[in-house]
Design an enzyme around this catalytic site. Structure first.
Site, PDB file in Angstrom:
ATOM      1  N   ASP A  16      -2.511  -5.417  -3.116  1.00  0.00           N
ATOM      2  CA  ASP A  16      -2.328  -4.167  -2.385  1.00  0.00           C
ATOM      3  C   ASP A  16      -1.005  -3.540  -2.809  1.00  0.00           C
ATOM      4  O   ASP A  16       0.034  -3.710  -2.162  1.00  0.00           O
ATOM      5  CB  ASP A  16      -2.324  -4.458  -0.875  1.00  0.00           C
ATOM      6  CG  ASP A  16      -2.418  -3.197  -0.031  1.00  0.00           C
ATOM      7  OD1 ASP A  16      -2.817  -2.148  -0.568  1.00  0.00           O
ATOM      8  OD2 ASP A  16      -2.099  -3.261   1.169  1.00  0.00           O
ATOM      9  N   GLU A  89      -7.478   6.648  -3.603  1.00  0.00           N
ATOM     10  CA  GLU A  89      -7.711   7.342  -2.339  1.00  0.00           C
ATOM     11  C   GLU A  89      -7.838   8.857  -2.487  1.00  0.00           C
ATOM     12  O   GLU A  89      -7.059   9.494  -3.206  1.00  0.00           O
ATOM     13  CB  GLU A  89      -6.570   7.025  -1.360  1.00  0.00           C
ATOM     14  CG  GLU A  89      -6.844   7.476   0.049  1.00  0.00           C
ATOM     15  CD  GLU A  89      -6.237   6.526   1.079  1.00  0.00           C
ATOM     16  OE1 GLU A  89      -6.252   6.889   2.262  1.00  0.00           O
ATOM     17  OE2 GLU A  89      -5.764   5.435   0.702  1.00  0.00           O
ATOM     18  N   LYS A 125     -11.417   5.589  -2.004  1.00  0.00           N
ATOM     19  CA  LYS A 125     -10.993   5.305  -0.633  1.00  0.00           C
ATOM     20  C   LYS A 125     -11.060   6.584   0.206  1.00  0.00           C
ATOM     21  O   LYS A 125     -10.568   7.631  -0.196  1.00  0.00           O
ATOM     22  CB  LYS A 125      -9.559   4.771  -0.605  1.00  0.00           C
ATOM     23  CG  LYS A 125      -9.442   3.327  -1.026  1.00  0.00           C
ATOM     24  CD  LYS A 125      -8.019   2.846  -1.001  1.00  0.00           C
ATOM     25  CE  LYS A 125      -7.573   2.389   0.351  1.00  0.00           C
ATOM     26  NZ  LYS A 125      -6.215   1.761   0.307  1.00  0.00           N
ATOM     27  N   THR A 149     -11.304   3.234   4.575  1.00  0.00           N
ATOM     28  CA  THR A 149     -10.002   2.729   4.976  1.00  0.00           C
ATOM     29  C   THR A 149      -9.631   3.255   6.362  1.00  0.00           C
ATOM     30  O   THR A 149     -10.385   3.974   6.993  1.00  0.00           O
ATOM     31  CB  THR A 149      -8.952   3.108   3.908  1.00  0.00           C
ATOM     32  OG1 THR A 149      -7.715   2.472   4.207  1.00  0.00           O
ATOM     33  CG2 THR A 149      -8.750   4.612   3.814  1.00  0.00           C
ATOM     34  N   PHE A 171      -7.821  -2.828   9.209  1.00  0.00           N
ATOM     35  CA  PHE A 171      -6.365  -2.975   9.111  1.00  0.00           C
ATOM     36  C   PHE A 171      -5.847  -3.990  10.132  1.00  0.00           C
ATOM     37  O   PHE A 171      -5.507  -3.639  11.260  1.00  0.00           O
ATOM     38  CB  PHE A 171      -5.698  -1.617   9.323  1.00  0.00           C
ATOM     39  CG  PHE A 171      -5.614  -0.762   8.083  1.00  0.00           C
ATOM     40  CD1 PHE A 171      -6.624  -0.768   7.146  1.00  0.00           C
ATOM     41  CD2 PHE A 171      -4.526   0.054   7.864  1.00  0.00           C
ATOM     42  CE1 PHE A 171      -6.549   0.010   6.003  1.00  0.00           C
ATOM     43  CE2 PHE A 171      -4.433   0.846   6.728  1.00  0.00           C
ATOM     44  CZ  PHE A 171      -5.446   0.826   5.793  1.00  0.00           C
TER      45      PHE A 171
END
Length: 315
Positions: A16, A89, A125, A149, A171
């Site tokens: 990440d 993203e 994303k 996400t 998350f």
């Protein structure tokens, strides 16, 4: 065997970070990025050239196009290191606009394809708003795979499963943050760690539901605050982990056992759930944590996207 190697036996490990120079030593299968990670990376001297080269090459183009080209530059560098996929993203400022999200996603894929990257090596994303989930469903029908996400609630996960998205990123750490802050002085860390961590419990519930009902969408725990959250989710389809926590795992020789198991999940007594737009919005509204963290996450990504715009314009 260290904990990182042990974890890789049960779970696909994902890096990440936008810091691809740091990534190679951990040998992750995939990598994820977001506007905040890219903003952080381009401010480091070793990545400045990627920023200046992209701006110079596409000077005069719209800021959103230059941003996408920069994201794809980073993605291509990452894909030269990882054997699997990279997540890139869509601008969070489009989180409530399905058609604009689709258009932006298609452009990102076209930019990757122009660099010779196969479509299956990229996950787009998108924030797990109702509009984002519908955009992802449309993209999946077109063969563009998505990573949903900013996912904090069971209803978001169920709606993503219904949309047949490729992957979701619940998350863990941000769920933990909310409950810890909400509890204040009454919070007891020992009582809310490991399997009792609220973020771990959320991902476990989603994982078990997906496996119980044969939902093909991959579950990738994200946003970890400590190693205990990671080890408590060993067996999850994927876990995306920061370089700092990857290093901690690599240095630890403590035993690590599988905690999530698809076969065991099939024996759990669960009822199927379905959401339309109205019931989704109501369920999300009833979850104060998910409502607040989703809005907060979108705002933070929007802020960093705007900062990246300014960096590109002022470079």
């Amino acid at each position: 065997m260290n904990q990182l190697d042990a974890l890789k036996k049960f779970t696909t490990v994902v890096a990440d970070t936008g810091d691809f120079l740091q990534m190679a030593s951990f040998q992750p299968q995939d990598a994820t990025t977001n506007p905040s990670l890219i903003l952080k990376a381009v401010q480091k001297p070793e990545y400045r050239a990627l920023l200046t080269d992209t701006v110079a090459q596409f000077q005069g183009r719209a800021p959103d196009e230059i941003t996408d080209r920069l994201l794809v530059r980073f993605g291509c560098e990452i894909l030269a290191i990882v054997p699997g996929r990279v997540s890139t993203e869509v601008d969070a400022r489009l989180s409530f606009n399905s058609s604009a999200t689709i258009t932006r996603a298609e452009r990102i894929i076209e930019l990757y394809q122009a660099q010779g990257i196969h479509i299956d090596r990229v996950l787009i994303k998108v924030a797990s708003t109702w509009e984002g989930i519908q955009a992802a469903a449309a993209l999946e029908r077109r063969g563009i795979h998505t990573n949903l996400t900013l996912l904090f609630s069971f209803c978001q996960a169920v709606a993503c499963g219904q949309a047949r998205v490729q992957l979701i990123s619940p998350f863990v750490g941000r769920i933990y943050d909310w409950y810890k802050k909400s509890a204040g002085a009454t919070w007891v860390e020992a009582d809310n760690s490991g399997a009792n961590d609220p973020g771990v419990k959320s991902v476990t519930e989603i994982y078990n539901y997906y496996k119980k009902f044969g939902i093909a969408t991959e579950v990738m725990g994200a946003s970890f605050r400590n190693v205990g959250q990671i080890t408590a989710l060993a067996g999850c389809d994927l876990l995306t982990i920061s370089p700092e926590l990857l290093a901690t795992l690599a240095q630890s020789k403590a035993p690590l056992l599988r905690t999530l198991d698809a076969q065991a999940a099939q024996a759990i007594d669960l009822a199927p759930v379905n959401y339309d737009e109205a019931s989704f919005r109501f369920a999300l509204n009833q979850d104060a944590m998910a409502t607040e963290k989703l809005a907060e996450g979108i705002r933070a990504f929007c802020t960093d996207a705007a900062k990246l715009d300014q960096l590109l314009l002022g470079n």
